[in-house]
Every structure is written in C-alpha cells, then in structure tokens.
Design an enzyme around this catalytic site. Structure first.
Site, PDB file in Angstrom:
ATOM      1  N   GLU A 157       0.833  -1.213   0.000  1.00  0.00           N
ATOM      2  CA  GLU A 157       0.000   0.000   0.000  1.00  0.00           C
ATOM      3  C   GLU A 157       0.863   1.257   0.000  1.00  0.00           C
ATOM      4  O   GLU A 157       1.840   1.346   0.762  1.00  0.00           O
ATOM      5  CB  GLU A 157      -0.902  -0.024   1.236  1.00  0.00           C
ATOM      6  CG  GLU A 157      -2.293   0.457   0.991  1.00  0.00           C
ATOM      7  CD  GLU A 157      -3.060  -0.423   0.004  1.00  0.00           C
ATOM      8  OE1 GLU A 157      -3.138  -0.054  -1.183  1.00  0.00           O
ATOM      9  OE2 GLU A 157      -3.585  -1.455   0.438  1.00  0.00           O
ATOM     10  N   SER A 160     -11.307   0.861  -5.584  1.00  0.00           N
ATOM     11  CA  SER A 160     -11.040   1.290  -6.944  1.00  0.00           C
ATOM     12  C   SER A 160     -12.252   1.448  -7.854  1.00  0.00           C
ATOM     13  O   SER A 160     -12.218   1.066  -9.024  1.00  0.00           O
ATOM     14  CB  SER A 160     -10.097   0.258  -7.550  1.00  0.00           C
ATOM     15  OG  SER A 160      -9.099   0.872  -8.215  1.00  0.00           O
ATOM     16  N   ASP A 182      -4.232   0.702  -9.604  1.00  0.00           N
ATOM     17  CA  ASP A 182      -5.665   0.432  -9.774  1.00  0.00           C
ATOM     18  C   ASP A 182      -6.042   0.214 -11.233  1.00  0.00           C
ATOM     19  O   ASP A 182      -6.772  -0.722 -11.578  1.00  0.00           O
ATOM     20  CB  ASP A 182      -6.485   1.590  -9.191  1.00  0.00           C
ATOM     21  CG  ASP A 182      -6.195   1.797  -7.709  1.00  0.00           C
ATOM     22  OD1 ASP A 182      -5.486   0.956  -7.130  1.00  0.00           O
ATOM     23  OD2 ASP A 182      -6.679   2.787  -7.147  1.00  0.00           O
ATOM     24  N   TYR A 230      -3.414  12.374   0.397  1.00  0.00           N
ATOM     25  CA  TYR A 230      -2.725  11.513  -0.580  1.00  0.00           C
ATOM     26  C   TYR A 230      -1.596  12.268  -1.298  1.00  0.00           C
ATOM     27  O   TYR A 230      -0.442  11.813  -1.286  1.00  0.00           O
ATOM     28  CB  TYR A 230      -3.750  10.935  -1.566  1.00  0.00           C
ATOM     29  CG  TYR A 230      -3.182   9.888  -2.492  1.00  0.00           C
ATOM     30  CD1 TYR A 230      -3.287   8.533  -2.200  1.00  0.00           C
ATOM     31  CD2 TYR A 230      -2.525  10.253  -3.668  1.00  0.00           C
ATOM     32  CE1 TYR A 230      -2.761   7.569  -3.051  1.00  0.00           C
ATOM     33  CE2 TYR A 230      -1.996   9.305  -4.519  1.00  0.00           C
ATOM     34  CZ  TYR A 230      -2.131   7.959  -4.216  1.00  0.00           C
ATOM     35  OH  TYR A 230      -1.601   7.006  -5.056  1.00  0.00           O
TER      36      TYR A 230
END
Ligand code: GAF
Length: 391
Positions: free
Chosen positions: A42, A137, A185, A235
């Site tokens: 991740e 996703s 993704d 993010y």
C-alpha cells in the site's frame, strides 16, 4: 452475513433496459472493468515499489452505442448523489475537454480526452457494483470500463497495448479528477485474471500472476462504510513527502532506498518524513515476501505480513482511521484468521482479511459485534480484468 455480489448479467440487463428507455434504441457495445482489492503493498506504487492486488467480481459496465456528430451523452445508474446525466462534445484541438461538475463525469471525460483511437460521439449508460468510495477502486473501474467501451465503439479492442491503456486511464485520473494516483488500480483493472493475484513491479511495470485457487481459504473484504474527507489532501501530501525524501537521498524513488539509507534519514529528515519512508521501504520488502509466501501456501507468513503492513500504515504512514483499526483488531481475534489489514488509499473504505474458508461466518459475526458502525462483507474470488461483453 456476506452481501451478494450482483451478477454481471443482471447488471447488464438493468443497464440495457435503462439505455433503451432513455435513448429509445438498443445498446450495441458493453465495456466491463472490475474494481480491485489490494492484498498488500500500500502506497508503494507511486514509489516505484511492488503492489499485490487482485481484480474483484464487482464491476463497472458502460453500455451504449456510437452516434453521428460529436455529442457524448452519459447517464449513470451508480449510487452517486449528484447529477445523473451529462452531455459534452468530443474534444478537438480547438476545444479540448475540461474537468468540471458533476465530479463522477470527470472519470469519463478524462478517458475520452486520453483515448488513443478516434474520438467519436456516443450515448452510454454506466452502472457499477463496485462500492463507491470504498477504497476498492471504483474510480479506476469507471475509467477502464469507459476506455474499453470506446475501444468497442471504434472497433479497436485489444489494439492498444494493455499497459498503455492502463497508463492512459491513470493520466485521465491525474488530469480530470486531479488525483495524483499511482498505476496499481488501472493496471489490475485492465490486467486482472480469474483465480490469480498480480504482483506488479511499478518500476518496470512488469507483473507476475500468482494463483489464488485454494478452496480452503477465503478473501473477505469488509467495508467500514466510512470515508473521511482527508483523502483529497492527504494523498498528494504523502506522495510529495516520499518524493522529497528520495531526492534528499539522491535516489529516483524510495524503491531505490535501503535499510542503510533509513539510518541516514534518521538524522537528515524530521520524524514524520522518516516514518513515511520507513513504511514504504518496509512495505516494498513485505510485498515481495508476501507474494512468495502465497505461492508456497504459507498463509501464516502472509497473514503476519498483512498485519505488519496495517500497523505501519496506521503508525508510520498515518492513513488508517479508528474504524479500520477496529475492523482489523476484531478480525484478528478470531481463530482461523491469518491476517487482516486496511486496503487502498485509507481514511476509511475497506479492510481485507485472509481467513480459513470454514471460519468466514464466525469472523463476520465477530466483526459486526465489535464494530461500532455497520460493516458490509464481501467474500471475493479473484476475477478477470477488462473485457467487452457480447450483447
Ligand atoms: C489509491 C491510488 F489510486 C493507488 O494508486 C494507490 O496509491 C493506493 O491508493 C494506495 O496503495 O488507490
């Protein structure tokens, strides 16, 4: 109890009926692309590390037909609480597409703008069974389904290399919704294969299928049903922090960094940057080890690595949240659970748990008892990536 995952055929029937009702004729093309669950790895993709996702049986479908003239009309049946219909013109050099409102349409427009083939007008209906905003996703599945649909209407399916297709969809996400995501993704949504997870090396963009066919184990995806509105800012911040740290080390990315470099970082950067790097360096190593463990059926090791991953995401990378921590803690209290961790970008969304098949019911029951919110459960098998469906 686990939630039933809608069958693709049923989604297709609903989408086709909606298309006929709205546009007064039958659709001719159906593009289909799955969501994903990341087993481990991740926040490593944009650091050129390893990721280890599998494609889910939950998919997005884009059904419709090509129309003459340059108008694109899109209706969504997804559970998106915004405008459900948009119209825009196919882009030209003089009038390129711009991101705008409603937000969901940016995923479609971004792909239209980045499609490698001819730009044509179309009417389409979008439907999805991928939980929206669940960290599995949904965005990439809309992008890849749209791309696949466009390949269908222009008769070019399979002509563009799969990696290029994934990269075009990633570019769409950077440019339109404005999310600086990595490649994981879109890549798994394009390349997923039934009964396999995919170990992706995000530096070389090479990948290796790892079979996931053991009937004695199950992958349980648990949706916390919370989404903290931090994702938008947190993010890109994480991404910048990693890039800055790599630069300080004179490396292209944190993929190049070693345990030795971590020692150097301890004195070179503040504690926050140090912990971000520690997560990434550790997670890249864990992910490679986890793929090998899964290949050899060593579920105990795989589970241990999952938990280490979760702890690092919680403490060092700080992208978990109390709800995800509760779900993981509760899962780990049940006998037969090998490992559990948050999956996806974080701040809400889902956890993924590797568990003995016979114990799945007990795990769901226990999680629901302990969890303060309402969780949704999906028992998932690895499914195929993007495809056209015959109508
Ligand atoms: C999101 C991003 F889109 C991915 O690229 C990846 O970075 C993931 O968060 C975290 O692993 O899903």
């Amino acid at each position: 109890m686990a939630t039933d995952i809608p069958k693709v055929d049923d989604l297709l029937k609903t989408a086709c009926a909606a298309f006929e009702k709205r546009f007064g004729c039958k659709p001719e093309v159906a593009g289909c692309a799955p969501g994903r669950v990341n087993l481990i790895g991740e926040h490593t993709d944009y650091n050129e590390g390893f990721v280890f996702p599998m494609a889910l049986p939950q998919v997005t479908l884009v059904v419709g037909r090509k129309v003459d003239g340059g108008l694109c009309r899109v209706v969504t049946l997804a559970d998106i609480k915004e405008n459900k219909e948009v119209e825009f013109n196919v882009p030209t050099a003089a009038a390129p597409l711009q991101p705008g409102s409603p937000k969901w349409a940016n995923y479609v427009k971004g792909v239209v703008a980045n499609f490698k083939g001819d730009k044509v007008g179309f009417d389409a209906v979008i439907i999805t069974s991928v939980p929206i905003g669940g960290g599995v996703s949904s965005s990439a599945s809309i992008e890849v389904a749209t791309y696949t649909f466009l390949e269908g209407v222009t008769g070019t399916f399979g002509q563009v290399d799969k990696k290029e297709k994934a990269l075009a969809c990633q570019k769409a996400e950077h440019e339109f919704p404005g999310m600086p995501c990595g490649i994981m993704d879109q890549f798994i949504s394009v390349m997923g294969e039934k009964d396999n997870a995919l170990l992706i090396d995000c530096r070389s963009v090479e990948s290796r299928l790892v079979p996931m066919k053991d009937p004695s184990v199950a992958i349980l995806v648990t949706n916390s049903n919370v989404k903290h509105e931090l994702t938008g800012t947190e993010y890109p911040t994480r991404r910048r922090q990693c890039e800055l740290t790599a630069k300080l080390l004179n490396k292209k990315s944190l993929r190049e960094a070693t345990e030795e470099d971590l020692k150097e970082l301890k004195v070179k950067v503040d504690d926050e940057h140090f912990r971000r790097a520690r997560h990434v360096i550790g997670e890249i190593k864990r992910t490679e080890e986890a793929a090998t463990a899964l290949e050899s059926g060593d579920y105990d090791k795989f589970g241990k690595l999952m938990v280490e991953s979760h702890n690092a995401l919680r403490d060092d990378y700080e992208v978990s949240c109390p709800e995800l921590d509760q779900l993981v803690k509760a899962a780990m209290e049940v006998k037969g659970v090998y490992g559990s961790r948050m999956t996806g970008g974080g701040f809400g969304g889902c956890t993924v748990t590797l568990v003995k098949k016979d114990e799945v019911d007990k795990v769901m029951e226990h999680i629901q008892e302990c969890y303060k919110g309402t969780a949704t459960f999906y028992v998932c098998v690895a499914d195929n990536g993007a495809r056209l469906i015959n109508l």
